[in-house]
Scaffold this active site. Structure first.
Site, PDB file in Angstrom:
ATOM      1  N   CYS A  48       0.857  -1.185   0.000  1.00 48.31           N
ATOM      2  CA  CYS A  48       0.000   0.000   0.000  1.00 48.31           C
ATOM      3  C   CYS A  48       0.895   1.238   0.000  1.00 48.31           C
ATOM      4  CB  CYS A  48      -0.892  -0.003   1.243  1.00 48.31           C
ATOM      5  SG  CYS A  48      -1.906   1.487   1.405  1.00 48.31           S
ATOM      6  N   CYS A  51       0.402   3.230   3.519  1.00 51.07           N
ATOM      7  CA  CYS A  51       0.855   2.734   4.832  1.00 51.07           C
ATOM      8  C   CYS A  51       1.923   1.647   4.753  1.00 51.07           C
ATOM      9  CB  CYS A  51      -0.335   2.228   5.648  1.00 51.07           C
ATOM     10  SG  CYS A  51      -1.000   0.657   5.056  1.00 51.07           S
ATOM     11  N   CYS A  97      -7.317  -1.116   1.497  1.00 50.70           N
ATOM     12  CA  CYS A  97      -6.274  -1.636   2.383  1.00 50.70           C
ATOM     13  C   CYS A  97      -6.886  -1.821   3.766  1.00 50.70           C
ATOM     14  CB  CYS A  97      -5.109  -0.648   2.441  1.00 50.70           C
ATOM     15  SG  CYS A  97      -3.839  -1.098   3.646  1.00 50.70           S
ATOM     16  N   CYS A 100      -5.098   0.642   6.548  1.00 51.23           N
ATOM     17  CA  CYS A 100      -5.301   2.091   6.637  1.00 51.23           C
ATOM     18  C   CYS A 100      -6.593   2.575   5.986  1.00 51.23           C
ATOM     19  CB  CYS A 100      -4.110   2.844   6.059  1.00 51.23           C
ATOM     20  SG  CYS A 100      -3.947   2.738   4.259  1.00 51.23           S
ATOM     21  N   CYS A 122      -8.546  -5.429  -9.889  1.00 57.51           N
ATOM     22  CA  CYS A 122      -8.146  -4.347 -10.785  1.00 57.51           C
ATOM     23  C   CYS A 122      -7.702  -3.186  -9.882  1.00 57.51           C
ATOM     24  CB  CYS A 122      -9.345  -3.979 -11.645  1.00 57.51           C
ATOM     25  SG  CYS A 122      -8.995  -2.834 -12.950  1.00 57.51           S
TER      26      CYS A 122
END
Length: 135
Positions: A48, A51, A97, A100, A122
């Site tokens: 991510c 984070c 995510c 976060c 995607c």
């Protein structure tokens, strides 16, 4: 919802570029075929961008020709969160995510993907960073 990483809107704006903020925090979408990881074949782990949580492995990435990086499974189910998305007059499944709450993209299901899971995650390139494998 409570996340391991929680920041104020001002803190996210300070950390992220305007383009990153628009996608990660406001659920925007980058233009197709413009992201840095769309055609990447590098072996490694995708994290991510907000984070640094590990989200996807390169061995689950495949060429879907949809304009965004596509994966057939997250690194582990607890790494992502799913939300119903009714924007644009359709029902889709948004992927965020789990660490976060940042927007990553959408997941689609269908037998035509030719993947072990019949799924296509995607994901916006701008939502990810790639940590190449050593060696």
């Amino acid at each position: 919802m409570s996340y391991a990483v929680e920041k104020t809107d001002a803190e996210w704006r300070e950390q992220l570029s305007p383009e990153e903020y628009a996608v990660l925090r406001k659920a925007g979408t980058e233009r197709p075929f413009t992201g840095e990881y769309t055609d990447t074949k590098t072996t490694g782990v995708y994290r991510c961008r907000a984070c640094n949580a590990e989200l996807f492995r390169s061995d689950t990435k495949f060429d879907s020709h949809c304009g965004w990086p596509s994966f057939y499974a997250p690194l582990a189910e607890d790494r992502v969160q799913y939300l119903e998305d009714r924007s644009f007059g359709s029902v889709r499944t948004e992927v965020r995510c789990a660490n976060c709450g940042s927007h990553l993209g959408h997941v689609f299901e269908g037998e035509g993907y030719g993947t072990p899971t019949d799924q296509r995650y995607c994901i916006n390139s701008i939502s990810l960073t790639l940590e190449p494998a050593e060696g």
